[in-house]
Design a protein around this motif. Structure first.
Motif, PDB file in Angstrom:
ATOM      1  N   GLY A   1     -74.023  -0.519  -0.117  1.00 49.31           N
ATOM      2  CA  GLY A   1     -74.795   0.725  -1.251  1.00 49.31           C
ATOM      3  C   GLY A   1     -75.108  -0.944  -2.451  1.00 49.31           C
ATOM      4  O   GLY A   1     -76.105  -0.658  -3.143  1.00 49.31           O
ATOM      5  N   ASN A   2     -74.158  -2.408  -1.967  1.00 50.60           N
ATOM      6  CA  ASN A   2     -73.815  -3.182  -2.737  1.00 50.60           C
ATOM      7  C   ASN A   2     -75.332  -4.341  -2.637  1.00 50.60           C
ATOM      8  O   ASN A   2     -74.415  -4.541  -1.110  1.00 50.60           O
ATOM      9  N   VAL A   3     -75.778  -4.971  -3.295  1.00 49.74           N
ATOM     10  CA  VAL A   3     -76.322  -6.584  -2.614  1.00 49.74           C
ATOM     11  C   VAL A   3     -75.964  -7.578  -2.396  1.00 49.74           C
ATOM     12  O   VAL A   3     -74.627  -7.636  -3.264  1.00 49.74           O
ATOM     13  N   ILE A   4     -76.149  -7.766  -1.247  1.00 49.79           N
ATOM     14  CA  ILE A   4     -75.005  -9.656  -1.635  1.00 49.79           C
ATOM     15  C   ILE A   4     -75.734  -9.843  -1.326  1.00 49.79           C
ATOM     16  O   ILE A   4     -76.605 -11.228  -0.797  1.00 49.79           O
ATOM     17  N   SER A   5     -75.606 -10.934  -2.509  1.00 51.64           N
ATOM     18  CA  SER A   5     -76.005 -12.105  -2.930  1.00 51.64           C
ATOM     19  C   SER A   5     -76.238 -13.217  -2.179  1.00 51.64           C
ATOM     20  O   SER A   5     -75.041 -13.890  -1.809  1.00 51.64           O
ATOM     21  N   GLY A   6     -77.401 -13.610  -2.525  1.00 55.24           N
ATOM     22  CA  GLY A   6     -77.697 -15.704  -1.142  1.00 55.24           C
ATOM     23  C   GLY A   6     -77.611 -15.045  -0.311  1.00 55.24           C
ATOM     24  O   GLY A   6     -77.788 -16.147   0.455  1.00 55.24           O
ATOM     25  N   HIS A   7     -77.915 -13.951   1.197  1.00 60.54           N
ATOM     26  CA  HIS A   7     -78.183 -13.676   1.563  1.00 60.54           C
ATOM     27  C   HIS A   7     -79.773 -13.227   1.379  1.00 60.54           C
ATOM     28  O   HIS A   7     -79.653 -12.163   2.406  1.00 60.54           O
ATOM     29  N   SER A   8     -80.417 -14.618   2.304  1.00 60.52           N
ATOM     30  CA  SER A   8     -81.999 -13.629   2.023  1.00 60.52           C
ATOM     31  C   SER A   8     -82.546 -13.391   3.475  1.00 60.52           C
ATOM     32  O   SER A   8     -83.352 -13.633   3.956  1.00 60.52           O
ATOM     33  N   GLY A   9     -81.683 -14.596   4.931  1.00 63.83           N
ATOM     34  CA  GLY A   9     -81.864 -14.734   5.731  1.00 63.83           C
ATOM     35  C   GLY A   9     -81.855 -13.151   6.692  1.00 63.83           C
ATOM     36  O   GLY A   9     -81.603 -12.721   6.224  1.00 63.83           O
ATOM     37  N   SER A  10     -82.796 -13.938   7.401  1.00 60.19           N
ATOM     38  CA  SER A  10     -82.792 -12.528   8.458  1.00 60.19           C
ATOM     39  C   SER A  10     -81.091 -12.243   9.357  1.00 60.19           C
ATOM     40  O   SER A  10     -80.991 -11.227   9.780  1.00 60.19           O
ATOM     41  N   GLU A  11     -80.106 -13.367   9.420  1.00 52.85           N
ATOM     42  CA  GLU A  11     -78.923 -12.801  10.177  1.00 52.85           C
ATOM     43  C   GLU A  11     -78.288 -12.859   9.260  1.00 52.85           C
ATOM     44  O   GLU A  11     -77.913 -13.494   8.194  1.00 52.85           O
TER      45      GLU A  11
ATOM     46  N   SER B   1     -64.985  -4.958   6.534  1.00 47.95           N
ATOM     47  CA  SER B   1     -65.968  -4.531   6.983  1.00 47.95           C
ATOM     48  C   SER B   1     -67.168  -3.615   6.240  1.00 47.95           C
ATOM     49  O   SER B   1     -66.904  -3.820   4.640  1.00 47.95           O
ATOM     50  N   GLY B   2     -67.523  -2.959   6.490  1.00 43.25           N
ATOM     51  CA  GLY B   2     -69.074  -2.066   5.976  1.00 43.25           C
ATOM     52  C   GLY B   2     -69.779  -0.996   6.427  1.00 43.25           C
ATOM     53  O   GLY B   2     -70.420  -1.362   7.969  1.00 43.25           O
ATOM     54  N   GLU B   3     -70.815  -0.390   5.759  1.00 45.93           N
ATOM     55  CA  GLU B   3     -72.005  -0.105   6.038  1.00 45.93           C
ATOM     56  C   GLU B   3     -73.065  -1.360   5.202  1.00 45.93           C
ATOM     57  O   GLU B   3     -73.458  -1.301   4.577  1.00 45.93           O
ATOM     58  N   TYR B   4     -74.232  -1.676   6.443  1.00 45.41           N
ATOM     59  CA  TYR B   4     -74.970  -2.943   6.035  1.00 45.41           C
ATOM     60  C   TYR B   4     -76.678  -2.028   6.632  1.00 45.41           C
ATOM     61  O   TYR B   4     -76.690  -0.982   6.964  1.00 45.41           O
ATOM     62  N   THR B   5     -77.230  -2.291   5.259  1.00 46.14           N
ATOM     63  CA  THR B   5     -78.868  -1.998   5.627  1.00 46.14           C
ATOM     64  C   THR B   5     -78.875  -3.297   4.776  1.00 46.14           C
ATOM     65  O   THR B   5     -79.080  -4.460   4.610  1.00 46.14           O
ATOM     66  N   CYS B   6     -80.718  -3.342   5.348  1.00 44.11           N
ATOM     67  CA  CYS B   6     -81.232  -4.898   4.802  1.00 44.11           C
ATOM     68  C   CYS B   6     -83.053  -3.875   4.748  1.00 44.11           C
ATOM     69  O   CYS B   6     -83.549  -3.568   5.167  1.00 44.11           O
ATOM     70  N   LYS B   7     -83.776  -4.995   3.579  1.00 43.09           N
ATOM     71  CA  LYS B   7     -85.088  -4.996   3.459  1.00 43.09           C
ATOM     72  C   LYS B   7     -85.698  -5.842   3.526  1.00 43.09           C
ATOM     73  O   LYS B   7     -85.186  -7.024   3.977  1.00 43.09           O
ATOM     74  N   ALA B   8     -86.904  -5.971   3.801  1.00 38.99           N
ATOM     75  CA  ALA B   8     -87.694  -6.847   4.163  1.00 38.99           C
ATOM     76  C   ALA B   8     -89.097  -7.149   3.088  1.00 38.99           C
ATOM     77  O   ALA B   8     -88.943  -5.956   2.343  1.00 38.99           O
ATOM     78  N   ILE B   9     -88.631  -8.453   3.063  1.00 35.68           N
ATOM     79  CA  ILE B   9     -89.765  -8.735   1.372  1.00 35.68           C
ATOM     80  C   ILE B   9     -90.522  -9.497   1.698  1.00 35.68           C
ATOM     81  O   ILE B   9     -90.854 -10.445   2.564  1.00 35.68           O
ATOM     82  N   ILE B  10     -91.842  -9.308   1.198  1.00 32.37           N
ATOM     83  CA  ILE B  10     -92.654 -10.125   1.866  1.00 32.37           C
ATOM     84  C   ILE B  10     -93.278 -10.239   0.675  1.00 32.37           C
ATOM     85  O   ILE B  10     -94.287  -9.794  -0.375  1.00 32.37           O
ATOM     86  N   ASN B  11     -93.672 -11.449  -0.481  1.00 31.55           N
ATOM     87  CA  ASN B  11     -94.117 -11.943  -1.691  1.00 31.55           C
ATOM     88  C   ASN B  11     -93.484 -11.114  -2.311  1.00 31.55           C
ATOM     89  O   ASN B  11     -92.002 -11.288  -1.982  1.00 31.55           O
ATOM     90  N   THR B  12     -93.275 -10.397  -2.992  1.00 31.80           N
ATOM     91  CA  THR B  12     -92.483  -9.254  -4.429  1.00 31.80           C
ATOM     92  C   THR B  12     -92.387  -7.918  -4.244  1.00 31.80           C
ATOM     93  O   THR B  12     -91.698  -6.867  -4.235  1.00 31.80           O
TER      94      THR B  12
END
Length: 182
Positions: free
Chosen positions: A103-113, A121-132
């Motif tokens: 649930g916490n943003v992982i700063s510094g990771h903006s790539g697709s991988e 370990s943890g529970e991971y989610t991601c969001k795609a961003i186009i412009n803002t």
């Protein structure tokens, strides 16, 4: 039409839209539409008394909800890595990604991988961003890579004490329990 009644021509991405000649136009945007930046541009040209006016509307399409695929998991050896990949079917070539761990943003990771290592370990989610414009978060992907989650554990199931000829003998049964991860 008389000289004071305006005529309208609606265009999408500079191409006239067939039949769109009223003063307003409704359009349902498909989530895979948009240029390389995820923008969709509509233009309305209104002409009256030989004078033309133009109004342009540009907006960003919300990216489609992404999915996460995992490779190299579970991570069972120190030094090994596993990779989580965030993908979406949205049309834009200029996507950024936002990764979350528990649930916490992982700063510094903006790539697709996102690469994970032994001991994390943890529970991971991601969001795609186009412009803002951000997509809805992906479904949760759980990664178990901690040593405690992957190594076998000993469990004492039964302890029995006997008194034999005045000497106490302790017998115990040990069962090896292997814990695995999916």
């Amino acid at each position: 039409a008389d000289a004071t009644t305006p005529t309208y021509v609606w265009k999408k991405e500079s191409i006239a839209i067939t039949g769109a000649t009223a003063d307003e136009y409704a359009y349902t945007v498909d989530i895979t539409e948009g240029d390389a930046s995820g923008n969709v541009v509509f233009t309305c040209e209104a002409t009256a008394n030989s004078v033309m006016g133009t109004a342009t509307v540009s907006f960003s399409v919300k990216p489609q909800q992404p999915t996460i695929t995992a490779t190299g998991l579970p991570i069972t050896t120190s030094g090994d890595t596993g990779t989580l990949t965030c993908t979406t079917a949205s049309a834009s070539n200029s996507k950024a990604y936002k990764w979350f761990e528990s649930g916490n943003v992982i700063s510094g990771h903006s790539g697709s991988e996102l690469v994970r290592t032994y001991g994390s370990s943890g529970e991971y989610t991601c969001k795609a961003i186009i412009n803002t414009v951000e997509s809805t978060a992906s479904a949760v992907t759980t990664v178990a890579t901690q040593a405690d989650d992957l190594e076998p554990k000993n469990e004492v199931l039964k302890i029995v004490m006997y008194v034999v000829g005045g000497v106490v003998a302790v017998c115990f049964l040990t069962v090896l329990i292997a814990v695995g991860c999916i």
